[in-house]
Design a protein around this motif. Structure first.
Motif, PDB file in Angstrom:
ATOM      1  N   TYR A  62      34.982  39.674  35.478  1.00  0.00           N
ATOM      2  CA  TYR A  62      34.791  41.068  35.118  1.00  0.00           C
ATOM      3  C   TYR A  62      34.498  41.857  36.385  1.00  0.00           C
ATOM      4  N   PRO A  63      35.465  42.641  36.866  1.00  0.00           N
ATOM      5  CA  PRO A  63      35.226  43.432  38.074  1.00  0.00           C
ATOM      6  C   PRO A  63      34.018  44.357  37.874  1.00  0.00           C
ATOM      7  N   ILE A  64      33.356  44.642  38.983  1.00  0.00           N
ATOM      8  CA  ILE A  64      32.205  45.537  38.953  1.00  0.00           C
ATOM      9  C   ILE A  64      32.510  46.744  39.842  1.00  0.00           C
ATOM     10  N   VAL A  65      31.807  47.826  39.610  1.00  0.00           N
ATOM     11  CA  VAL A  65      31.977  49.030  40.425  1.00  0.00           C
ATOM     12  C   VAL A  65      30.740  49.171  41.296  1.00  0.00           C
ATOM     13  N   SER A  66      30.970  49.280  42.595  1.00  0.00           N
ATOM     14  CA  SER A  66      29.852  49.397  43.542  1.00  0.00           C
ATOM     15  C   SER A  66      29.238  50.786  43.472  1.00  0.00           C
ATOM     16  N   THR A  67      28.151  50.963  44.182  1.00  0.00           N
ATOM     17  CA  THR A  67      27.477  52.277  44.205  1.00  0.00           C
ATOM     18  C   THR A  67      28.341  53.331  44.882  1.00  0.00           C
ATOM     19  N   THR A  68      29.331  52.895  45.668  1.00  0.00           N
ATOM     20  CA  THR A  68      30.240  53.854  46.319  1.00  0.00           C
ATOM     21  C   THR A  68      31.470  54.145  45.465  1.00  0.00           C
ATOM     22  N   GLY A  69      31.555  53.494  44.285  1.00  0.00           N
ATOM     23  CA  GLY A  69      32.688  53.732  43.390  1.00  0.00           C
ATOM     24  C   GLY A  69      33.827  52.749  43.575  1.00  0.00           C
ATOM     25  N   GLU A  70      33.714  51.834  44.535  1.00  0.00           N
ATOM     26  CA  GLU A  70      34.765  50.839  44.775  1.00  0.00           C
ATOM     27  C   GLU A  70      34.719  49.765  43.681  1.00  0.00           C
ATOM     28  N   THR A  71      35.900  49.378  43.159  1.00  0.00           N
ATOM     29  CA  THR A  71      35.990  48.295  42.181  1.00  0.00           C
ATOM     30  C   THR A  71      36.083  46.977  42.944  1.00  0.00           C
ATOM     31  N   ILE A  72      35.184  46.061  42.604  1.00  0.00           N
ATOM     32  CA  ILE A  72      35.120  44.765  43.297  1.00  0.00           C
ATOM     33  C   ILE A  72      35.520  43.679  42.308  1.00  0.00           C
ATOM     34  N   SER A  73      36.538  42.883  42.679  1.00  0.00           N
ATOM     35  CA  SER A  73      37.003  41.814  41.796  1.00  0.00           C
ATOM     36  C   SER A  73      36.725  40.429  42.378  1.00  0.00           C
ATOM     37  N   GLU A  74      36.192  40.371  43.602  1.00  0.00           N
ATOM     38  CA  GLU A  74      35.795  39.098  44.205  1.00  0.00           C
ATOM     39  C   GLU A  74      34.711  39.349  45.239  1.00  0.00           C
ATOM     40  N   ILE A  75      33.941  38.309  45.472  1.00  0.00           N
ATOM     41  CA  ILE A  75      32.835  38.419  46.430  1.00  0.00           C
ATOM     42  C   ILE A  75      33.091  37.450  47.576  1.00  0.00           C
TER      43      ILE A  75
END
Length: 197
Positions: A62-75
């Motif tokens: 489940y991708p997450i949205v960072s505090t800057t608005g970027e969608t993150i799908s991997e760490i």
């Protein structure tokens, strides 16, 4: 569960034995399902730190949205970095698990499962080469203890039905405490009586 245990006890006695062997314990489907469900919903160890041996990435279902608005799908993970996989977070994922329901183990939903852990698709004993070496022994202990308790005792909450909360223990485990009575320390109030034969 008690009826299942009593029926197996009658079988054990009929063959001339006085106690359950591991095959007898494994045959107690309802008892085993209650153990699986309890380990799923209330893992004793909540996480185990791991060190990455090489640079890698952890994909996110489940991708997450960072505090800057970027969608993150991997760490990204660097070699030598310590990560803290959460058993509790995995074992309470709404898309995989829902409420405490031991009947789920009678009809596993194969499509919803992620293959992890050494037992019952759970992280309770960790996974892979770092899995708990004593997981099977621990499971047999749980089966034997639960079988003896349920065969001989009735357990219920006290009349006042205290709220039990899970509190982090020293390290990375969890302990039960009575909400509003933390002064009692570790506590799990139960009413215990002998089973009426």
């Amino acid at each position: 569960m008690r009826k299942e245990i009593q029926d197996r006890r009658a079988f054990v006695v009929s063959r001339g034995d006085t106690s359950f062997n591991t095959e007898d314990l494994d045959s107690l489907t309802l008892t085993m399902n209650a153990i699986k469900e309890t380990l799923h919903f209330h893992p004793i160890v909540t996480y185990l730190p791991r060190v990455a041996t090489k640079d890698d990435v952890i994909p996110l279902t489940y991708p997450i949205v960072s505090t800057t608005g970027e969608t993150i799908s991997e760490i990204p993970v660097r070699a030598g970095q310590v990560i803290f996989p959460s058993f509790t977070a995995y074992q309470r994922l709404k898309d995989v698990w829902d409420v405490w329901n031991p009947d789920r183990w009678l009809r596993p939903e194969i499509g919803k499962q992620t293959k992890v852990g050494v037992f019952a698709n759970l992280m309770s004993f960790s996974a892979g080469v770092q899995a708990c070496i004593g997981w099977k022994f621990s499971l047999i202990e749980m089966q034997a203890l639960l079988t003896e308790i349920l065969e001989n005792f009735e357990l219920s909450l006290p009349a006042e039905k205290p709220t039990i909360k899970r509190v982090p223990a020293a390290g990375f485990g969890m302990i039960p405490m009575v909400e509003g009575r933390e002064d009692l320390g570790t506590a799990m109030p139960l009413q215990v009586s002998l089973v009426q034969q």
